[in-house]
Scaffold this motif. Structure first.
Motif, PDB file in Angstrom:
ATOM      1  N   GLY A   1      18.718  -5.551  43.893  1.00 41.31           N
ATOM      2  CA  GLY A   1      18.347  -4.748  45.053  1.00 41.31           C
ATOM      3  C   GLY A   1      17.213  -5.378  45.832  1.00 41.31           C
ATOM      4  N   SER A   2      16.205  -5.888  45.128  1.00 42.46           N
ATOM      5  CA  SER A   2      15.056  -6.502  45.796  1.00 42.46           C
ATOM      6  C   SER A   2      15.461  -7.759  46.553  1.00 42.46           C
ATOM      7  N   TYR A   3      16.199  -8.644  45.895  1.00 42.29           N
ATOM      8  CA  TYR A   3      16.597  -9.896  46.540  1.00 42.29           C
ATOM      9  C   TYR A   3      17.567  -9.647  47.701  1.00 42.29           C
ATOM     10  N   THR A   4      18.457  -8.646  47.553  1.00 42.13           N
ATOM     11  CA  THR A   4      19.374  -8.337  48.658  1.00 42.13           C
ATOM     12  C   THR A   4      18.602  -7.934  49.907  1.00 42.13           C
ATOM     13  N   ALA A   5      17.650  -7.016  49.753  1.00 42.92           N
ATOM     14  CA  ALA A   5      16.851  -6.577  50.896  1.00 42.92           C
ATOM     15  C   ALA A   5      16.011  -7.725  51.448  1.00 42.92           C
ATOM     16  N   ALA A   6      15.392  -8.502  50.549  1.00 44.61           N
ATOM     17  CA  ALA A   6      14.520  -9.592  50.997  1.00 44.61           C
ATOM     18  C   ALA A   6      15.303 -10.662  51.744  1.00 44.61           C
TER      19      ALA A   6
ATOM     20  N   GLY B   1      14.719 -18.982  46.954  1.00 46.21           N
ATOM     21  CA  GLY B   1      13.335 -19.420  46.815  1.00 46.21           C
ATOM     22  C   GLY B   1      12.975 -19.970  45.470  1.00 46.21           C
ATOM     23  N   GLY B   2      13.914 -19.945  44.503  1.00 44.70           N
ATOM     24  CA  GLY B   2      13.633 -20.475  43.172  1.00 44.70           C
ATOM     25  C   GLY B   2      12.474 -19.766  42.512  1.00 44.70           C
ATOM     26  N   PRO B   3      11.650 -20.503  41.751  1.00 41.06           N
ATOM     27  CA  PRO B   3      10.526 -19.857  41.050  1.00 41.06           C
ATOM     28  C   PRO B   3       9.487 -19.254  41.995  1.00 41.06           C
ATOM     29  N   GLU B   4       9.395 -19.769  43.219  1.00 44.25           N
ATOM     30  CA  GLU B   4       8.386 -19.270  44.150  1.00 44.25           C
ATOM     31  C   GLU B   4       8.802 -17.967  44.810  1.00 44.25           C
ATOM     32  N   GLY B   5      10.076 -17.670  44.825  1.00 44.34           N
ATOM     33  CA  GLY B   5      10.537 -16.417  45.390  1.00 44.34           C
ATOM     34  C   GLY B   5      10.659 -16.455  46.903  1.00 44.34           C
ATOM     35  N   ILE B   6      10.720 -15.257  47.508  1.00 46.45           N
ATOM     36  CA  ILE B   6      10.897 -15.097  48.946  1.00 46.45           C
ATOM     37  C   ILE B   6       9.645 -14.446  49.530  1.00 46.45           C
ATOM     38  N   PHE B   7       9.076 -15.059  50.555  1.00 46.87           N
ATOM     39  CA  PHE B   7       7.915 -14.497  51.237  1.00 46.87           C
ATOM     40  C   PHE B   7       7.746 -15.238  52.574  1.00 46.87           C
ATOM     41  N   PRO B   8       7.074 -14.651  53.536  1.00 47.17           N
ATOM     42  CA  PRO B   8       6.629 -13.256  53.555  1.00 47.17           C
ATOM     43  C   PRO B   8       7.772 -12.331  53.971  1.00 47.17           C
ATOM     44  N   ILE B   9       7.796 -11.141  53.445  1.00 50.14           N
ATOM     45  CA  ILE B   9       8.799 -10.130  53.795  1.00 50.14           C
ATOM     46  C   ILE B   9       8.159  -9.163  54.789  1.00 50.14           C
ATOM     47  N   PRO B  10       8.751  -8.981  55.955  1.00 49.72           N
ATOM     48  CA  PRO B  10       8.128  -8.120  56.960  1.00 49.72           C
ATOM     49  C   PRO B  10       8.107  -6.662  56.519  1.00 49.72           C
ATOM     50  N   PRO B  11       7.085  -5.902  56.937  1.00 49.72           N
ATOM     51  CA  PRO B  11       7.024  -4.478  56.580  1.00 49.72           C
ATOM     52  C   PRO B  11       8.090  -3.679  57.334  1.00 49.72           C
ATOM     53  N   PRO B  12       8.496  -2.533  56.805  1.00 56.81           N
ATOM     54  CA  PRO B  12       9.497  -1.690  57.480  1.00 56.81           C
ATOM     55  C   PRO B  12       8.981  -1.203  58.826  1.00 56.81           C
TER      56      PRO B  12
ATOM     57  N   PHE C   1      12.690  -0.945  48.234  1.00 58.29           N
ATOM     58  CA  PHE C   1      11.360  -0.403  48.532  1.00 58.29           C
ATOM     59  C   PHE C   1      10.277  -1.326  47.973  1.00 58.29           C
ATOM     60  N   PHE C   2      10.494  -1.824  46.765  1.00 58.15           N
ATOM     61  CA  PHE C   2       9.527  -2.716  46.123  1.00 58.15           C
ATOM     62  C   PHE C   2       9.333  -3.996  46.944  1.00 58.15           C
ATOM     63  N   ALA C   3      10.439  -4.585  47.419  1.00 61.16           N
ATOM     64  CA  ALA C   3      10.351  -5.827  48.185  1.00 61.16           C
ATOM     65  C   ALA C   3       9.558  -5.631  49.472  1.00 61.16           C
ATOM     66  N   ALA C   4       9.820  -4.520  50.172  1.00 63.90           N
ATOM     67  CA  ALA C   4       9.115  -4.269  51.428  1.00 63.90           C
ATOM     68  C   ALA C   4       7.644  -3.971  51.197  1.00 63.90           C
ATOM     69  N   ARG C   5       7.361  -3.300  50.095  1.00 59.30           N
ATOM     70  CA  ARG C   5       5.969  -2.909  49.841  1.00 59.30           C
ATOM     71  C   ARG C   5       5.123  -4.115  49.413  1.00 59.30           C
ATOM     72  N   ILE C   6       5.639  -4.925  48.493  1.00 58.02           N
ATOM     73  CA  ILE C   6       4.871  -6.051  47.967  1.00 58.02           C
ATOM     74  C   ILE C   6       4.824  -7.209  48.957  1.00 58.02           C
ATOM     75  N   GLY C   7       5.891  -7.411  49.724  1.00 55.61           N
ATOM     76  CA  GLY C   7       5.927  -8.499  50.690  1.00 55.61           C
ATOM     77  C   GLY C   7       6.354  -9.822  50.117  1.00 55.61           C
ATOM     78  N   ILE C   8       6.638  -9.851  48.822  1.00 55.69           N
ATOM     79  CA  ILE C   8       7.102 -11.071  48.163  1.00 55.69           C
ATOM     80  C   ILE C   8       7.961 -10.679  46.975  1.00 55.69           C
ATOM     81  N   VAL C   9       9.040 -11.415  46.789  1.00 51.78           N
ATOM     82  CA  VAL C   9       9.937 -11.165  45.659  1.00 51.78           C
ATOM     83  C   VAL C   9      10.088 -12.452  44.877  1.00 51.78           C
ATOM     84  N   GLY C  10       9.753 -12.416  43.582  1.00 51.68           N
ATOM     85  CA  GLY C  10       9.891 -13.572  42.709  1.00 51.68           C
ATOM     86  C   GLY C  10      10.512 -13.181  41.391  1.00 51.68           C
ATOM     87  N   PRO C  11      11.160 -14.097  40.684  1.00 49.22           N
ATOM     88  CA  PRO C  11      11.864 -13.768  39.431  1.00 49.22           C
ATOM     89  C   PRO C  11      10.954 -13.232  38.337  1.00 49.22           C
ATOM     90  N   THR C  12       9.660 -13.560  38.362  1.00 51.06           N
ATOM     91  CA  THR C  12       8.769 -13.105  37.289  1.00 51.06           C
ATOM     92  C   THR C  12       8.533 -11.599  37.308  1.00 51.06           C
TER      93      THR C  12
END
Length: 642
Positions: free
Chosen positions: A89-94, A156-167, A245-256
């Motif tokens: 869900g997080s990666y799809t939204a991001a 984004g691999g280990p670094e993930g996806i960023f920056p994610i814009p706010p809603p 919701f988590f992706a939008a709130r944190i602004g970054i999504v990573g596998p960790t």
């Protein structure tokens, strides 16, 4: 250990907590959502950003917990890789927001659908597995998802996806702690609304029935594999909502952020709060998120602390800190005089299905050469017999004669090695138990198999799966309409309970009832499926003589409704008093078939029961079964004269 189980909570406090749980369980869903939202909004006035951040994390975990509660709490499927759906869900939204520049509110349904599809993909091939095997598969799925996102360059691999814009929408942007918290509470309210509607419907009863006893659930008409798949789909959808919701709130999504540790914490949260309990999930989220923050100096030991706490809770309060309440709404139904027997008389709506099915030949169930082998052991040996419509047919024989095995072959619990089984002119060999139940063949079990976590009334309602179903969309969006159907069926369930003599135990749990009443309850649950034929496996076990006399009246009353009755029992007076015909099995073979008097005097039957060859029987050997027959006739006369 017995002493440990007895010190759970002082009775007064325990009763008050149970009372609060019952009232919340039976509260209208809209009022429940408003209470949760109102309590959550009390945090908003604070100016402490740290407090708001913790509260928002609690909300996120609560939404995740509601999804896992469907899978683990309701359906009883241990999922150790639930964080994978959260990640999807997080990666799809991001990805949609960063790569395709979608608006966040457009990515919400996409994340929900993607995680729900992932649940279906995982569930379809694996849900035939049980217990530890299913847990291992889900654990593997979680680790595979983590590795995939960690090695996929597009994500984004280990670094993930960023920056994610706010809603943002219509010039309004959510970019403050207060804004994210308020928005998270709104999403939690939506999740509670849908979760409550699902859990308090035929779907929720089906899930709990699967969790408590999968074999009994199938026998009552519940398609277990289908409902497990639905549970995984909804569990994944909830996780997708929380992930977006988590992706939008944190602004970054990573596998960790989506490791096995998260999955373990979520399972602990659901079990700690109470399986199948919405308030319990929220309480669990508060404990899982807030306590480590409060005791931050012990954060590295949090998993150990949670594990010890979970063991203590399981010993002292095995149902969780806030267990699922009993359904008390049945008490609000009209008094008995308004509906007693009305729903179970011939010609009534409840019996119309029986009338529609009851057509065709006089033979309702036909067995031809049925055989069941377990390796070299022959349990049923080429049994052929016909059971006619409207009769009371009994199958007797010594222990180990193959009676229950024959029942299991007929009802689809096991498949016969060879032979033919036809019900109402249709071959039912190879059909699953729930499909056989839908055709009008119900049963009880040799050892009582009731759903322990359901009240007596809910147990009977579980037997109505085929007739009470409405669309899942209607269950989720229009609970008022569904409730009207539930009320009608609830009245019918009360009618069946009164029919078998259990009118006053609606909210009692099965283990709180005497053994004889548990037997009656199992019969009521079988009757609630509107069968043409009911198979009763030792239904009088555990009853005293007066209870057996009353139960013989119930058996005749069932036959008077147009339902064919087939009985397995060792109680000869009961069998001889109610049966139109009797079949005798010995070592898996049919050795006698006919009227009770003829069977009681058959030398082969005497030999089977006395353990002697027919030629070696003494001249007066028929006195034993003959005496049983006379007792049976007396019992029948007593029943006829009330």
């Amino acid at each position: 250990m017995k002493g440990l189980g007895a010190v759970s909570i002082r009775p007064g406090i325990k009763d008050r907590l149970q009372g609060v749980g019952d009232r919340l369980h039976n509260m209208p869903v809209s009022l429940r959502v408003l209470i949760v939202v109102a309590l959550a909004m009390l945090v908003v006035p604070t100016t402490n950003a740290y407090t708001l951040a913790v509260a928002t994390s609690i909300v996120t975990y609560a939404i995740l917990g509601l999804g896992l509660n469907v899978v683990v709490g309701y359906a009883g499927l241990l999922d150790l890789g639930y964080a994978a759906f959260f990640a999807i869900g997080s990666y799809t939204a991001a990805l949609l927001m960063t790569k395709l520049e979608w608006n966040f509110f457009a990515t919400l349904p996409a994340a929900v659908v993607a995680a729900g599809i992932a649940g279906a993909v995982l569930g379809y091939p694996t849900l035939r597995l049980r217990s530890d095997y299913l847990a291992i598969v889900t654990l593997g799925f979680g680790e595979m998802t983590y590795v995939a996102f960690n090695n996929w360059s597009f994500s984004g691999g280990p670094e993930g996806i960023f920056p994610i814009p706010p809603p943002s929408a219509f010039g309004w942007k959510i970019d403050t702690d207060t804004g994210f918290y308020v928005f998270g509470v709104i999403l939690l309210g939506v999740a509670i609304f849908f979760n409550y509607n699902l859990g308090n419907s035929w779907l929720g009863r089906g899930w709990i029935a699967i969790r408590e006893d999968e074999v009994a659930a199938e026998a009552t008409g519940t398609p277990t594999l289908r409902l497990k798949l639905v549970a995984y789909v909804f569990g994944g959808a909830w996780a997708g909502l929380a992930g977006a919701f988590f992706a939008a709130r944190i602004g970054i999504v990573g596998p960790t952020s989506f490791t096995f540790t998260l999955s373990g914490l979520l399972v602990i949260m659901v079990v700690l709060g109470g399986l199948g309990s919405t308030p319990g999930v929220i309480l669990g989220a508060v404990l899982i998120v807030a306590l480590p923050e409060y005791f931050r100096q012990f954060s590295e030991y949090r998993l150990l602390i949670f594990a010890v706490a979970l063991i203590i809770v399981m010993l002292l309060r095995p149902q969780g800190l806030w267990p699922r309440g009993r359904d008390q709404r049945v008490k609000a139904l009209p008094p008995d005089r308004d509906w007693q027997y009305a729903d179970v008389r011939p010609g009534s709506p409840a019996m119309s299905l029986i009338g529609e099915r009851s057509h065709g030949d006089q033979t309702l169930l036909a067995l031809e050469g049925v055989e069941k082998r377990f390796g070299g052991l022959v349990c049923v040996d080429k049994v052929s017999l016909d059971i006619h419509r409207g009769e009371i047919f009994s199958i007797i024989g010594p222990n180990g004669a193959g009676k229950t095995t024959l029942f299991n072959c007929v009802t689809g619990v096991i498949r016969p090695t060879r032979g033919s089984i036809r019900f109402n002119g249709r071959s039912i060999q190879g059909l699953s138990p729930h499909r056989i139940s839908h055709l009008g063949l119900a049963r009880t079990f040799q050892h009582v198999r009731l759903f322990r976590d359901m009240g007596a009334h809910e147990n009977v309602m579980a037997g109505m799966y085929a007739s009470v179903r409405t669309s899942i969309a209607k269950v989720m969006l229009f609970p008022g309409r569904v409730r009207k159907v539930e009320v009608v069926k609830s009245r019918e369930a009360r009618g069946w309970m009164t029919f078998v003599g259990l009118g006053d135990v609606t909210t009692a749990l099965p283990y709180e009832l005497p053994y004889g009443d548990q037997r009656r309850l199992e019969v009521a649950r079988a009757l609630a499926s509107h069968p043409q034929m009911i198979l009763l496996d030792e239904p009088a076990a555990g009853m005293n003589s007066s209870e057996k006399l009353e139960f013989s009246k119930v058996i005749r009353a069932i036959r008077d409704l147009g339902i064919t009755v087939v009985i397995i029992d060792h109680d000869m007076p009961l069998v001889m008093s109610v049966s139109d015909r009797v079949a005798v099995l010995d070592q898996g073979r049919l050795i006698a078939l006919g009227a009770p008097k003829d069977v009681a005097a058959d030398p082969r039957v005497l030999g089977a029961y006395l353990g002697e060859d027919e030629d070696e029987l003494p001249q007066d050997a028929d006195l034993d079964l003959g005496a049983m027959e006379l007792v049976g006739e007396g019992l029948a006369d007593d029943a006829a004269h009330g």
